[in-house]
Design a protein around this motif. Structure first.
Motif, PDB file in Angstrom:
ATOM      1  N   LEU A 136      64.087 -21.644 -18.765  1.00 36.09           N
ATOM      2  CA  LEU A 136      64.465 -21.180 -17.360  1.00 36.09           C
ATOM      3  C   LEU A 136      65.359 -22.450 -16.964  1.00 36.09           C
ATOM      4  CD1 LEU A 136      64.115 -19.450 -14.969  1.00 36.09           C
ATOM      5  CD2 LEU A 136      62.218 -20.783 -14.263  1.00 36.09           C
ATOM      6  N   TYR A 137      64.838 -23.720 -17.006  1.00 38.30           N
ATOM      7  CA  TYR A 137      65.502 -24.958 -16.640  1.00 38.30           C
ATOM      8  C   TYR A 137      66.107 -25.571 -18.129  1.00 38.30           C
ATOM      9  CZ  TYR A 137      63.364 -25.583 -12.254  1.00 38.30           C
ATOM     10  OH  TYR A 137      62.885 -25.017 -10.877  1.00 38.30           O
ATOM     11  N   HIS A 138      67.394 -25.905 -17.963  1.00 42.54           N
ATOM     12  CA  HIS A 138      68.101 -26.369 -19.178  1.00 42.54           C
ATOM     13  C   HIS A 138      67.796 -27.654 -19.366  1.00 42.54           C
ATOM     14  CE1 HIS A 138      71.308 -27.272 -22.105  1.00 42.54           C
ATOM     15  NE2 HIS A 138      71.630 -26.039 -22.071  1.00 42.54           N
ATOM     16  N   ALA A 139      67.456 -28.048 -20.704  1.00 43.49           N
ATOM     17  CA  ALA A 139      67.048 -29.534 -21.126  1.00 43.49           C
ATOM     18  C   ALA A 139      67.880 -30.292 -20.740  1.00 43.49           C
ATOM     19  CB  ALA A 139      66.864 -29.658 -22.587  1.00 43.49           C
ATOM     20  N   GLU A 140      69.057 -30.157 -20.537  1.00 39.60           N
ATOM     21  CA  GLU A 140      69.876 -31.275 -20.113  1.00 39.60           C
ATOM     22  C   GLU A 140      69.852 -31.586 -18.322  1.00 39.60           C
ATOM     23  OE1 GLU A 140      73.892 -30.088 -21.306  1.00 39.60           O
ATOM     24  OE2 GLU A 140      73.441 -30.055 -23.375  1.00 39.60           O
ATOM     25  N   LEU A 142      67.050 -31.660 -16.853  1.00 39.77           N
ATOM     26  CA  LEU A 142      65.490 -32.102 -16.688  1.00 39.77           C
ATOM     27  C   LEU A 142      65.588 -33.474 -15.950  1.00 39.77           C
ATOM     28  CD1 LEU A 142      63.431 -31.084 -19.533  1.00 39.77           C
ATOM     29  CD2 LEU A 142      63.552 -30.037 -17.544  1.00 39.77           C
ATOM     30  N   PRO A 143      64.805 -33.817 -14.820  1.00 38.66           N
ATOM     31  CA  PRO A 143      64.757 -35.104 -14.237  1.00 38.66           C
ATOM     32  C   PRO A 143      64.467 -36.227 -15.136  1.00 38.66           C
ATOM     33  CG  PRO A 143      63.251 -33.709 -13.372  1.00 38.66           C
ATOM     34  CD  PRO A 143      63.798 -33.012 -14.384  1.00 38.66           C
ATOM     35  N   PHE A 144      63.861 -35.874 -16.453  1.00 38.45           N
ATOM     36  CA  PHE A 144      63.737 -37.201 -17.462  1.00 38.45           C
ATOM     37  C   PHE A 144      64.153 -36.710 -18.870  1.00 38.45           C
ATOM     38  CE2 PHE A 144      60.847 -33.632 -17.039  1.00 38.45           C
ATOM     39  CZ  PHE A 144      60.203 -33.652 -15.760  1.00 38.45           C
ATOM     40  N   SER A 145      64.206 -37.679 -19.754  1.00 38.66           N
ATOM     41  CA  SER A 145      64.424 -37.254 -21.034  1.00 38.66           C
ATOM     42  C   SER A 145      63.525 -36.567 -21.642  1.00 38.66           C
ATOM     43  CB  SER A 145      64.928 -38.875 -21.697  1.00 38.66           C
ATOM     44  OG  SER A 145      63.878 -39.691 -21.850  1.00 38.66           O
ATOM     45  N   ASP A 163      63.424 -31.931  -8.392  1.00 36.33           N
ATOM     46  CA  ASP A 163      64.689 -32.788  -8.804  1.00 36.33           C
ATOM     47  C   ASP A 163      65.729 -31.862  -9.808  1.00 36.33           C
ATOM     48  OD1 ASP A 163      63.839 -34.630  -7.185  1.00 36.33           O
ATOM     49  OD2 ASP A 163      62.817 -35.567  -8.741  1.00 36.33           O
ATOM     50  N   SER A 164      65.262 -30.909 -10.118  1.00 35.25           N
ATOM     51  CA  SER A 164      66.092 -29.984 -10.987  1.00 35.25           C
ATOM     52  C   SER A 164      66.552 -28.711 -10.361  1.00 35.25           C
ATOM     53  CB  SER A 164      65.542 -29.701 -12.310  1.00 35.25           C
ATOM     54  OG  SER A 164      66.547 -29.263 -13.366  1.00 35.25           O
ATOM     55  N   PHE A 165      67.485 -27.927 -11.249  1.00 34.57           N
ATOM     56  CA  PHE A 165      68.094 -26.917 -10.463  1.00 34.57           C
ATOM     57  C   PHE A 165      67.999 -25.596 -11.728  1.00 34.57           C
ATOM     58  CE2 PHE A 165      71.317 -28.820 -12.427  1.00 34.57           C
ATOM     59  CZ  PHE A 165      72.339 -28.096 -12.808  1.00 34.57           C
ATOM     60  N   ILE A 166      68.049 -24.541 -11.435  1.00 30.59           N
ATOM     61  CA  ILE A 166      68.096 -23.309 -12.500  1.00 30.59           C
ATOM     62  C   ILE A 166      69.647 -23.005 -12.674  1.00 30.59           C
ATOM     63  CG2 ILE A 166      67.298 -20.904 -13.198  1.00 30.59           C
ATOM     64  CD1 ILE A 166      64.810 -21.813 -11.684  1.00 30.59           C
ATOM     65  N   ARG A 167      70.187 -22.968 -13.804  1.00 33.22           N
ATOM     66  CA  ARG A 167      71.567 -22.373 -13.541  1.00 33.22           C
ATOM     67  C   ARG A 167      71.865 -21.094 -13.602  1.00 33.22           C
ATOM     68  NH1 ARG A 167      74.132 -25.813 -19.073  1.00 33.22           N
ATOM     69  NH2 ARG A 167      73.148 -27.872 -18.557  1.00 33.22           N
ATOM     70  N   TYR A 290      57.632 -25.587 -20.423  1.00 40.71           N
ATOM     71  CA  TYR A 290      56.829 -26.665 -20.805  1.00 40.71           C
ATOM     72  C   TYR A 290      56.808 -26.834 -22.212  1.00 40.71           C
ATOM     73  CZ  TYR A 290      52.847 -29.961 -20.262  1.00 40.71           C
ATOM     74  OH  TYR A 290      52.048 -31.112 -20.433  1.00 40.71           O
ATOM     75  N   PHE A 291      55.713 -25.811 -22.849  1.00 41.73           N
ATOM     76  CA  PHE A 291      55.357 -26.000 -24.183  1.00 41.73           C
ATOM     77  C   PHE A 291      56.695 -25.941 -25.116  1.00 41.73           C
ATOM     78  CE2 PHE A 291      51.359 -23.838 -22.939  1.00 41.73           C
ATOM     79  CZ  PHE A 291      50.609 -24.771 -23.290  1.00 41.73           C
ATOM     80  N   ARG A 292      57.871 -25.508 -24.733  1.00 45.80           N
ATOM     81  CA  ARG A 292      58.927 -25.539 -25.515  1.00 45.80           C
ATOM     82  C   ARG A 292      59.476 -27.223 -25.234  1.00 45.80           C
ATOM     83  NH1 ARG A 292      62.110 -22.280 -28.199  1.00 45.80           N
ATOM     84  NH2 ARG A 292      64.390 -23.104 -28.707  1.00 45.80           N
ATOM     85  N   PHE A 293      59.496 -27.734 -24.498  1.00 47.39           N
ATOM     86  CA  PHE A 293      59.989 -29.012 -24.311  1.00 47.39           C
ATOM     87  C   PHE A 293      59.016 -30.157 -24.798  1.00 47.39           C
ATOM     88  CE2 PHE A 293      62.155 -27.630 -20.135  1.00 47.39           C
ATOM     89  CZ  PHE A 293      63.335 -27.365 -20.751  1.00 47.39           C
ATOM     90  N   MET A 294      57.636 -29.670 -24.749  1.00 49.31           N
ATOM     91  CA  MET A 294      56.573 -30.685 -25.325  1.00 49.31           C
ATOM     92  C   MET A 294      56.773 -30.465 -26.936  1.00 49.31           C
ATOM     93  SD  MET A 294      54.450 -32.143 -23.787  1.00 49.31           S
ATOM     94  CE  MET A 294      55.404 -32.967 -22.530  1.00 49.31           C
TER      95      MET A 294
END
Length: 430
Positions: A136-140, A142-145, A163-167, A290-294
């Motif tokens: 949903l949120y693009h990795a680029e 995100l408000p953190f690396s 702090d982020s947005f959905i493209r 979240y699980f994908r970014f984890m």
């Protein structure tokens, strides 16, 4: 002639598909390809075939639908079977392809495969271009690396929402220029080492794969029934089609995108109003992100017994018969058994059920949680590598749960969520 391959994997759709849109913009001709990867049909170290009958059937239906949709815009889907690092380069040579466009992977085996394909393409002076299309949120944005993503979901969610947005979603292409692509030739279930297994008539839904079915399901759940407006109240249900969205099966293969769901939800809220329930669907999509970014952050650790916590958990010596009783719904604990029988006969189980049967395997039987995760991988129509292994590690106390050791009192859960035994009676009758 700039000719490119679009290598479809778990992004089996035309709408909101950046990989496809970028390939069209940079090419004169496109060859859409799907590779039946042999490794996806092998038996894992835990004794289960990676892809079981229900998952494979849903996959074949999704590919048939993708081919139909591609043909409606002037193309089609080329099917190959084997190792992607062997099969994709063959097509590159045959068609003199200069670029391969594909979805970017984050989990361990998938990333290794991507690297092997890239290595072989490099030898052919062909470039692999990958795009992030699953979240949903693009990795680029995100408000953190990735390495600094909070390990606690609530912290991740609050900061991301603030702090982020959905493209905006990508439009579906209206036309695709391709060389002649022969009519679809799919391997049979038998050729994949599997059997056809009809979904039991008691199933919550007769799941059918494909983008067309995914969008029909969304329209049903949002605009036709307005069930989404009561989602938060009904989401812990166990019986029937509409206690939850059931989007997970189509999301798992990318037949529908989270951003498309979000766009449609915004239209729905504009028309019928927003409430806690409409927000809750976004909340659940955030868990998926979240699980994908984890997985991106911790990589192979999610597949190890000690998980991302690297702490020992008491595990019994492996007990094949206990594991089999759990799989067959013969543990003697009626709520666990009903859920496991539903999974065995339909390829699906409610979220409430999943948490209970996982807690039982980890905390009561004290078996290695990875056997449970591997069985789910084999059996679930909606298997998603990040959500499955992330959730199992969480329940086993070696993942992202700040509380650790989350034990479910199964008797209490059964009386809270199946008070009248409607669910247990449905699945435990012979």
């Amino acid at each position: 002639m700039r000719r490119s391959i679009v290598w479809f994997k778990t992004d089996l759709r035309l709408h909101d598909n950046e990989t496809l849109i970028k390939a069209i913009a940079q090419s004169d001709e496109i060859i859409p390809v799907y590779c039946f990867d042999d490794s996806q049909f092998e038996t894992t170290e835990f004794g289960f075939k990676k892809t079981g009958n229900f998952r494979a059937q849903f996959l074949l239906e999704s590919i048939i639908d993708l081919d139909k949709n591609l043909r409606s815009i002037g193309s089609g889907l080329l099917i190959v079977k084997g190792k992607p690092e062997v099969e994709i380069p063959k097509i590159v040579q045959e068609y003199k392809v200069s670029k391969v466009f594909a979805k970017r992977e984050v989990s361990y085996e998938e990333k290794q495969k991507e690297a092997r394909v890239q290595e072989e393409l490099f030898k052919l002076k062909c470039e692999l271009k990958t795009f992030s299309t699953s979240t949903l949120y693009h990795a680029e944005d995100l408000p953190f690396s990735i390495k600094d993503i909070p390990d606690v979901f609530t912290n991740f969610r609050k900061k991301t929402e603030k702090d982020s947005f959905i493209r905006v979603s990508f439009e579906e292409p209206k036309e695709l220029k391709s060389p002649d692509i022969e009519s679809l030739k799919l391997p049979t279930l038998e050729e994949l080492g599997l059997d056809f297994q009809p979904i039991d008539s008691r199933a919550v839904l007769p799941f059918k794969g494909g983008e067309t079915e995914a969008i029909a399901r969304l329209n049903h759940y949002f605009f036709e029934t307005k069930c989404i407006s009561e989602y938060k109240e009904t989401r812990n249900g166990l019986v029937g089609a509409d206690y939850s969205s059931k989007f997970s099966a189509w999301l798992a293969l990318g037949c529908i995108s989270p951003r498309f769901i979000h766009d449609e939800l915004k239209k729905y809220e504009k028309q019928f109003g927003a409430n806690d329930s409409t927000y809750w669907l976004v909340f659940e999509l955030l868990w998926r992100d979240y699980f994908r970014f984890m997985m991106k952050k911790y990589n192979a650790k999610f597949f190890q017994q000690a998980g991302i916590q690297s702490k020992g958990i008491p595990v019994n010596k492996h007990n094949t018969s206990q594991l089999q009783e759990w799989i067959d719904g013969e543990t003697g604990v009626d709520f666990v058994d009903a859920n496991m029988i539903e999974l065995k006969l339909t390829g699906f189980m409610s979220n409430r059920g999943r948490q209970n049967v996982a807690s039982y395997l980890c905390n009561d039987l004290k078996l290695d949680w990875r056997y449970g995760a591997a069985y789910f991988e084999h059996q679930l129509i909606d298997y998603d590598v990040c959500s499955n292994w992330g959730n199992w590690a969480y329940l086993a106390g070696v993942g992202n749960d700040p509380r650790g050791n989350r034990y479910f009192n199964i008797e209490k859960q059964a009386s809270d969520y199946d008070k009248d035994k409607k669910y247990r009676n449905l699945w435990l009758k012979s």
